[in-house]
Design a protein around this motif. Structure first.
Motif, PDB file in Angstrom:
ATOM      1  N   GLY A  82       0.845  -1.188   0.000  1.00 21.64           N
ATOM      2  CA  GLY A  82       0.000   0.000   0.000  1.00 21.64           C
ATOM      3  C   GLY A  82       0.878   1.234   0.000  1.00 21.64           C
ATOM      4  N   ARG A  83       0.631   2.125   0.970  1.00 23.46           N
ATOM      5  CA  ARG A  83       1.471   3.323   1.094  1.00 23.46           C
ATOM      6  C   ARG A  83       2.690   3.056   1.969  1.00 23.46           C
ATOM      7  NH1 ARG A  83      -2.004   8.343   2.837  1.00 23.46           N
ATOM      8  NH2 ARG A  83       0.002   9.342   2.359  1.00 23.46           N
ATOM      9  N   GLY A  84       2.746   1.848   2.552  1.00 25.93           N
ATOM     10  CA  GLY A  84       3.859   1.512   3.425  1.00 25.93           C
ATOM     11  C   GLY A  84       4.759   0.453   2.815  1.00 25.93           C
ATOM     12  N   TYR A  85       5.349  -0.361   3.687  1.00 29.00           N
ATOM     13  CA  TYR A  85       6.349  -1.321   3.242  1.00 29.00           C
ATOM     14  C   TYR A  85       6.203  -2.625   4.037  1.00 29.00           C
ATOM     15  CZ  TYR A  85       8.380   3.067   1.636  1.00 29.00           C
ATOM     16  OH  TYR A  85       8.571   4.286   1.049  1.00 29.00           O
ATOM     17  N   ARG A  86       6.684  -3.696   3.451  1.00 33.37           N
ATOM     18  CA  ARG A  86       6.768  -4.975   4.160  1.00 33.37           C
ATOM     19  C   ARG A  86       8.229  -5.439   4.112  1.00 33.37           C
ATOM     20  NH1 ARG A  86       2.267  -9.419   3.613  1.00 33.37           N
ATOM     21  NH2 ARG A  86       1.494  -8.063   5.300  1.00 33.37           N
ATOM     22  N   ASP A 154       5.618   6.269   7.030  1.00 28.75           N
ATOM     23  CA  ASP A 154       6.672   6.982   7.738  1.00 28.75           C
ATOM     24  C   ASP A 154       7.734   6.050   8.313  1.00 28.75           C
ATOM     25  OD1 ASP A 154       5.614   9.587   7.350  1.00 28.75           O
ATOM     26  OD2 ASP A 154       4.158   9.230   8.964  1.00 28.75           O
ATOM     27  N   GLY A 155       7.588   4.756   8.066  1.00 28.70           N
ATOM     28  CA  GLY A 155       8.579   3.808   8.566  1.00 28.70           C
ATOM     29  C   GLY A 155       8.314   3.306   9.965  1.00 28.70           C
ATOM     30  N   ARG A 156       7.130   3.581  10.501  1.00 33.22           N
ATOM     31  CA  ARG A 156       6.785   3.066  11.832  1.00 33.22           C
ATOM     32  C   ARG A 156       6.231   1.648  11.727  1.00 33.22           C
ATOM     33  NH1 ARG A 156       4.848   8.631  12.632  1.00 33.22           N
ATOM     34  NH2 ARG A 156       2.959   7.962  11.543  1.00 33.22           N
ATOM     35  N   THR A 157       6.564   0.810  12.697  1.00 33.38           N
ATOM     36  CA  THR A 157       6.087  -0.563  12.708  1.00 33.38           C
ATOM     37  C   THR A 157       4.606  -0.609  13.035  1.00 33.38           C
ATOM     38  OG1 THR A 157       8.264  -1.359  13.406  1.00 33.38           O
ATOM     39  CG2 THR A 157       6.391  -2.832  13.776  1.00 33.38           C
ATOM     40  N   VAL A 158       3.848  -1.347  12.216  1.00 36.50           N
ATOM     41  CA  VAL A 158       2.407  -1.491  12.471  1.00 36.50           C
ATOM     42  C   VAL A 158       2.019  -2.946  12.718  1.00 36.50           C
ATOM     43  CG1 VAL A 158       1.771   0.588  11.206  1.00 36.50           C
ATOM     44  CG2 VAL A 158       1.926  -1.580   9.979  1.00 36.50           C
ATOM     45  N   ALA A 159       2.870  -3.901  12.339  1.00 40.17           N
ATOM     46  CA  ALA A 159       2.567  -5.314  12.584  1.00 40.17           C
ATOM     47  C   ALA A 159       3.861  -6.112  12.531  1.00 40.17           C
ATOM     48  CB  ALA A 159       1.576  -5.846  11.553  1.00 40.17           C
ATOM     49  N   THR A 160       3.933  -7.149  13.388  1.00 43.22           N
ATOM     50  CA  THR A 160       5.132  -7.983  13.477  1.00 43.22           C
ATOM     51  C   THR A 160       4.733  -9.445  13.563  1.00 43.22           C
ATOM     52  OG1 THR A 160       6.338  -6.239  14.669  1.00 43.22           O
ATOM     53  CG2 THR A 160       7.212  -8.469  14.823  1.00 43.22           C
TER      54      THR A 160
END
Length: 480
Positions: A82-86, A154-160
């Motif tokens: 999406g707008r973030g990263y994995r 923004d590079g913040r962790t949202v799931a681990t």
């Protein structure tokens, strides 16, 4: 700082080799693995049960390491989400090969870390594992603890998430090659994203008050059997790669904290006295440090190519002393729990081929994700781990410094009495006429003593070599 390969003569190389052999003996370092440990390692390679590992070989992982490395702990695959990263981060699953309580496990606890020498290494695990069946070598299917960390824009962790999986690296890259590809715009997206994610994580580090010191370091080089020294500042690609490792270590620490059992890498906040001393050094080195400006912000403004900035960066490493390992169980976090330089909870988990504690951190995180109790062998080992790791880390640091000292002494063998240009990077608290100097050419850091006047911190100084040669093990200078 200038980078120059310095070749030694055949005689110097010969005397250095003898000194390195003597060093192994003096420090009582382990040599060959016991027969029982080797037998276990070979049987583990032959009989390893990997049925519990998911198949993730469809992900095109890559590794980034020094060119000669064969003990490859980590592999990564980066993509947009999406707008973030994995971030997929595979870490060698050493526990798949080491039987708890066995001879191989006991030997790992005796060694604690891999020790590196100019002429070889003393590995934590037999090379049949560390450079073979457990190493994430390109083209080979390997067991791993596979992390999946989702980041927002923004590079913040949202799931681990972390689980056991089989992975296959497609390429073994080195830092210089990665930097060239990214700078030239020829890197394909999984690799090109390293810069984007690395920079975002650097911004997150700044936001939470963390700091990574960009200190030029001495590095031993080898060419056609000769050894030398260079000053080396990390490439941006190394910093971005380190941010992915930090990201995983932070995620692992939080996962353990949530479940109440774990091992953390901790660093207490520097005492006021240490910060006050650093401010004095800043004044002496003409570093602008207004009282309202945080230490981390000052450090980021420095240019390690400037001699007085490099000297101050070296002084800043004093605030990193006191780092250690702390374990906890039954839900109560230690005090301190945070690593002051990371400015967050943090653990070592990304180098299990080379560092003992990482195997235990991986197992704790795998148990936490599966919502089960940690294995009993992990829990039983936790109380002794901090002391084991402290002793192993001290030994590794001693080896590293001793090796650099020996190479310095060999490089300058036969040059006692010669004059060199240097600059002063440290001055003794009790005796300001003693300290440490950096030579620009050759790339040597040595002790200076013998004068009567206080040394000019951060200033250029003409020095005379008064001691050198592998027999002396170190170099020594005096003011000219």
């Amino acid at each position: 700082m200038p980078r120059r390969h310095l070749r030694m003569t055949g005689a110097a190389d010969c005397s250095l080799g003898a000194a390195l052999r003597d060093l192994r003996t003096e420090l009582d370092l382990p040599a060959d693995f016991p027969a029982a440990a080797m037998a276990e390692a070979e049987a583990a390679v032959r009989d390893a049960d990997l049925s519990a590992h998911e198949d993730a070989t469809d992900l095109p992982f890559l590794t980034i390491d020094p060119p000669a490395s064969t003990d490859l702990d980590q592999a990564m695959h980066l993509k947009r989400r999406g707008r973030g990263y994995r971030v997929h981060y595979a870490i060698a699953d050493v526990a798949a090969f080491v039987r708890p309580g066995g001879a191989l496990d006991a030997e790992a606890h005796r060694r604690v870390t891999t020790l590196y020498f100019p002429d070889g290494r003393i590995p934590l695990h037999p090379t049949v594992l560390s450079e073979g069946a457990a190493s994430l070598l390109p083209g080979a299917t390997r067991p791993a603890a596979l992390w999946r960390i989702d980041l927002d824009s923004d590079g913040r962790t949202v799931a681990t998430d972390v689980r056991r999986a089989l992975v296959r690296s497609r390429a073994k890259l080195d830092y210089a090659g990665v930097q060239r590809q990214i700078d030239a715009g020829t890197a394909e997206e999984p690799l090109a994203l390293l810069r984007d994610i690395g920079r975002l994580r650097e911004e997150q580090e700044r936001a939470r008050g963390g700091i990574s010191l960009d200190v030029p370091e001495q590095e031993i080089t080898e060419h056609d059997g000769s050894y030398g020294l260079v000053y080396r500042a990390p490439l941006p690609a190394e910093a971005w790669n380190a941010q992915v490792s930090l990201l995983t270590g932070i995620a692992a620490a939080h996962l353990m904290a949530e479940t109440g059992t774990g091992v953390l890498r901790t660093l207490p906040i520097a005492p006021d006295g240490a910060v006050a001393r650093l401010r004095c050094s800043a004044r002496a080195l003409r570093i602008d440090w207004p009282h309202h400006v945080p230490y981390a912000e000052v450090v980021r403004s420095l240019d390690p190519e400037l001699s007085h900035h490099a000297a101050f960066l070296q002084e800043c490493t004093t605030l990193l002393r006191g780092a250690g390992y702390t374990t906890f169980d039954h839900g109560e976090l230690p005090d301190p729990a945070v690593h002051a330089a990371v400015a967050d909870l943090y653990t070592h988990c990304t180098a299990p081929l080379r560092r003992l504690v990482d195997r235990y951190a991986s197992e704790l995180c795998l148990a936490a994700t599966a919502e089960r109790e940690p294995p009993e062998w992990v829990r039983e080992a936790l109380p002794a781990l901090p002391k084991e790791m402290a002793e192993g880390t001290r030994r590794a640091n001693t080896v590293e410094r001793a090796c650099v000292d020996l190479v310095e002494a060999a490089l300058l063998e036969g040059r006692v009495g010669e004059l060199f240009d240097a600059y002063v990077v440290d001055v003794g608290d009790r005796n300001p006429a003693t300290g440490t100097v950096h030579l620009r050419d050759p790339a040597i850091v040595g002790r200076i003593e013998g004068g009567t006047a206080p040394l000019p911190l951060g200033e250029r100084l003409r020095v005379r070599l008064t001691r050198a040669g592998p027999a002396s093990k170190t170099v020594l200078f005096a003011p000219a």
